[in-house]
Scaffold this motif. Structure first.
Motif, PDB file in Angstrom:
ATOM      1  N   GLY A  67       0.965  -5.391  -0.759  1.00  0.00           N
ATOM      2  CA  GLY A  67       1.937  -4.995   0.244  1.00  0.00           C
ATOM      3  C   GLY A  67       3.357  -5.196  -0.247  1.00  0.00           C
ATOM      4  O   GLY A  67       3.639  -6.144  -0.984  1.00  0.00           O
ATOM      5  N   THR A  68       4.263  -4.330   0.182  1.00  0.00           N
ATOM      6  CA  THR A  68       5.654  -4.457  -0.260  1.00  0.00           C
ATOM      7  C   THR A  68       6.373  -5.618   0.420  1.00  0.00           C
ATOM      8  O   THR A  68       7.353  -6.140  -0.114  1.00  0.00           O
ATOM      9  CB  THR A  68       6.445  -3.167   0.034  1.00  0.00           C
ATOM     10  N   ASP A  69       5.903  -6.034   1.599  1.00  0.00           N
ATOM     11  CA  ASP A  69       6.575  -7.096   2.349  1.00  0.00           C
ATOM     12  C   ASP A  69       5.849  -8.437   2.236  1.00  0.00           C
ATOM     13  O   ASP A  69       5.983  -9.299   3.097  1.00  0.00           O
ATOM     14  CB  ASP A  69       6.701  -6.701   3.828  1.00  0.00           C
ATOM     15  N   ASP A  70       5.100  -8.612   1.176  1.00  0.00           N
ATOM     16  CA  ASP A  70       4.355  -9.848   0.943  1.00  0.00           C
ATOM     17  C   ASP A  70       5.315 -10.908   0.421  1.00  0.00           C
ATOM     18  O   ASP A  70       5.860 -10.783  -0.681  1.00  0.00           O
ATOM     19  CB  ASP A  70       3.238  -9.590  -0.072  1.00  0.00           C
ATOM     20  N   ALA A  71       5.516 -11.980   1.207  1.00  0.00           N
ATOM     21  CA  ALA A  71       6.420 -13.055   0.807  1.00  0.00           C
ATOM     22  C   ALA A  71       5.724 -14.135  -0.006  1.00  0.00           C
ATOM     23  O   ALA A  71       6.390 -15.025  -0.548  1.00  0.00           O
ATOM     24  CB  ALA A  71       7.055 -13.682   2.051  1.00  0.00           C
TER      25      ALA A  71
ATOM     26  N   SER B 249       4.412 -11.650  -4.493  1.00  0.00           N
ATOM     27  CA  SER B 249       5.419 -10.588  -4.476  1.00  0.00           C
ATOM     28  C   SER B 249       4.960  -9.360  -5.249  1.00  0.00           C
ATOM     29  O   SER B 249       4.224  -9.458  -6.246  1.00  0.00           O
ATOM     30  CB  SER B 249       6.740 -11.091  -5.062  1.00  0.00           C
ATOM     31  N   ARG B 250       5.417  -8.209  -4.772  1.00  0.00           N
ATOM     32  CA  ARG B 250       5.047  -6.968  -5.450  1.00  0.00           C
ATOM     33  C   ARG B 250       5.512  -6.941  -6.914  1.00  0.00           C
ATOM     34  O   ARG B 250       4.739  -6.513  -7.788  1.00  0.00           O
ATOM     35  CB  ARG B 250       5.613  -5.766  -4.693  1.00  0.00           C
TER      36      ARG B 250
ATOM     37  N   GLU C 290       3.453   0.219   1.901  1.00  0.00           N
ATOM     38  CA  GLU C 290       4.817   0.006   2.393  1.00  0.00           C
ATOM     39  C   GLU C 290       4.776  -0.760   3.718  1.00  0.00           C
ATOM     40  O   GLU C 290       4.079  -0.387   4.651  1.00  0.00           O
ATOM     41  CB  GLU C 290       5.522   1.341   2.584  1.00  0.00           C
ATOM     42  N   GLY C 291       5.534  -1.848   3.779  1.00  0.00           N
ATOM     43  CA  GLY C 291       5.683  -2.622   5.012  1.00  0.00           C
ATOM     44  C   GLY C 291       4.586  -3.622   5.267  1.00  0.00           C
ATOM     45  O   GLY C 291       4.664  -4.390   6.239  1.00  0.00           O
TER      46      GLY C 291
ATOM     47  N   ASP D 130       2.485  -7.019   4.854  1.00  0.00           N
ATOM     48  CA  ASP D 130       2.687  -8.364   4.354  1.00  0.00           C
ATOM     49  C   ASP D 130       1.395  -8.898   3.746  1.00  0.00           C
ATOM     50  O   ASP D 130       0.437  -8.142   3.529  1.00  0.00           O
ATOM     51  CB  ASP D 130       3.231  -9.292   5.449  1.00  0.00           C
ATOM     52  N   HIS D 131       1.358 -10.204   3.497  1.00  0.00           N
ATOM     53  CA  HIS D 131       0.261 -10.783   2.734  1.00  0.00           C
ATOM     54  C   HIS D 131      -1.104 -10.582   3.395  1.00  0.00           C
ATOM     55  O   HIS D 131      -2.101 -10.343   2.707  1.00  0.00           O
ATOM     56  CB  HIS D 131       0.530 -12.279   2.531  1.00  0.00           C
TER      57      HIS D 131
END
Length: 376
Positions: free
Chosen positions: A312-316, A319-320, A343-344, A346-347
């Motif tokens: 995912g691009t929003d994985d904190a 990270s991508r 896109e969008g 998260d983990h």
């Protein structure tokens, strides 16, 4: 003869058993949150595998059997490797309860895996070495985790003759790391089975940079501080010369107690009280930590089966950009690899967002179809 204590026993009895990796030791029917809703039955099992020290070890896990009669060739198998829940026995997915310490995560993966069981897949889920069974959990040890993921398929076939030999490894985060190790070593470990592919969701990596990352003492380490004690205790479990307590300050040492007695939600609560500039002791020996985790990285792996990596691009947490680099390295090693980015997501959301592509990939490798790989 190997003396082992089974988590499936109600008392302190010791099971005496002998056998090789994948030998089924105990089983009982499982109900409650840890059972797959669409399964005709779910079993809690213990089985033999190989620990981080290369010695036989007892591992627990679950086996979910689809409803109806097995098809010709037996039920196809998904062997699931779970993400980070913690290092204590209460964090084992097979011990999940509606109010349990790991339920916020395990409940979500159970819902995803239920879709596979409903579609006719036997789903097996290892707890990993040291989660739910005696001993410590060597968190992010690739060989130990991969052995547990492979050997539970062997054990499941002893439990139910309707379970086939064809299987796919899947894992998320910590389990995504394990799935890549399976993609590299699973065929060699169990040549009697047919490993058809692997799926790695947001694979954990770069653990060798743990020391440098947390030593920066910057505000960005705050959200990830909950992972430090499981990384330290996991390394210590695999290499007893690593002293987790000696590495931390008085201010940060409560992280270890939280990890020993609770699961990730408990650790995060304690982590919120630890000053980010008081993590490692001034005289901490961090080199052994670096060296240990350098041996657990995924970039050097030579994958031997088709593999799908999703991110995912929003994985904190994973990270991508790091996963971009990991997949590029695996491609350079000659992998048959497909990489999909959402896109969008998260983990955790990537589990649901990628389901259609994952299903198409599994259908394709089961049919023997060439994948539209990224490496080409």
């Amino acid at each position: 003869m190997l003396g082992i204590t089974s988590c499936a026993d109600s008392g302190d009895d010791t099971e005496e058993t002998s056998g090789g990796p994948g030998s089924l030791v105990t089983e009982r029917t499982l109900t409650g949150a840890a059972a797959i809703p669409s399964a005709s039955r779910t079993h809690l099992i213990t089985y033999l595998s190989e620990g981080a020290d290369r010695r036989p070890t007892l591992v627990s896990g679950t086996v979910a059997i689809p409803d109806g009669e097995a098809p010709d060739g037996g039920w196809p198998v998904i062997s699931w490797a779970h993400g980070t829940t913690g290092v204590g026995d209460a964090c084992a997915p097979s011990a999940d309860t509606p109010g349990g310490p790991a339920h916020s995560y395990v409940g979500r993966t159970t819902a995803m895996l239920d879709r596979w069981v409903a579609d006719g897949y036997a789903v097996v889920q290892t707890d990993y070495e040291g989660l739910g069974t005696p001993g410590e959990h060597p968190y992010m040890n690739g060989d130990s985790a991969a052995a547990a993921v492979v050997d539970i398929v062997r054990a499941a076939r002893q439990l139910d003759s309707g379970i086939g030999t064809r299987w796919v490894a899947m894992g998320h985060s910590q389990g995504g790391h394990a799935a890549l190790y399976v993609a590299a070593h699973g065929e060699e470990r169990a040549p009697e089975l047919e490993l058809q592919g692997a799926v790695s969701f947001a694979p954990g990596s770069r653990t060798s940079e743990t020391a440098e990352y947390y030593a920066t003492a910057g505000p960005e380490i705050g959200p990830a501080l909950g992972f430090l004690p499981v990384l330290l205790l996991g390394a210590q479990a695999a290499d007893p010369s690593i002293d987790a307590d000696a590495m931390l300050t008085d201010a940060s040492r409560p992280l270890l107690e939280a990890a020993r007695t609770g699961c990730m939600d408990d650790v995060r609560e304690v982590a919120s009280t630890v000053p980010v500039d008081q993590v490692f002791a001034p005289d901490a020996d961090l080199e052994s930590l670096r060296e240990y985790y350098a041996g657990q990285e995924v970039e050097p792996l030579i994958l031997t089966v088709p593999t799908l990596v999703v991110q995912g691009t929003d994985d904190a947490l994973v990270s991508r950009p790091v996963t971009d680099q990991v997949t590029a390295a695996l491609c350079d090693n000659g992998a048959d690899l497909t990489y999909r980015v959402y896109e969008g997501a998260d983990h955790r959301a990537v589990l649901e967002e990628s389901f259609g592509d994952v299903r198409a990939f599994v259908d394709g490798v089961r049919a023997g179809e060439a994948q539209d790989g990224t490496c080409d």
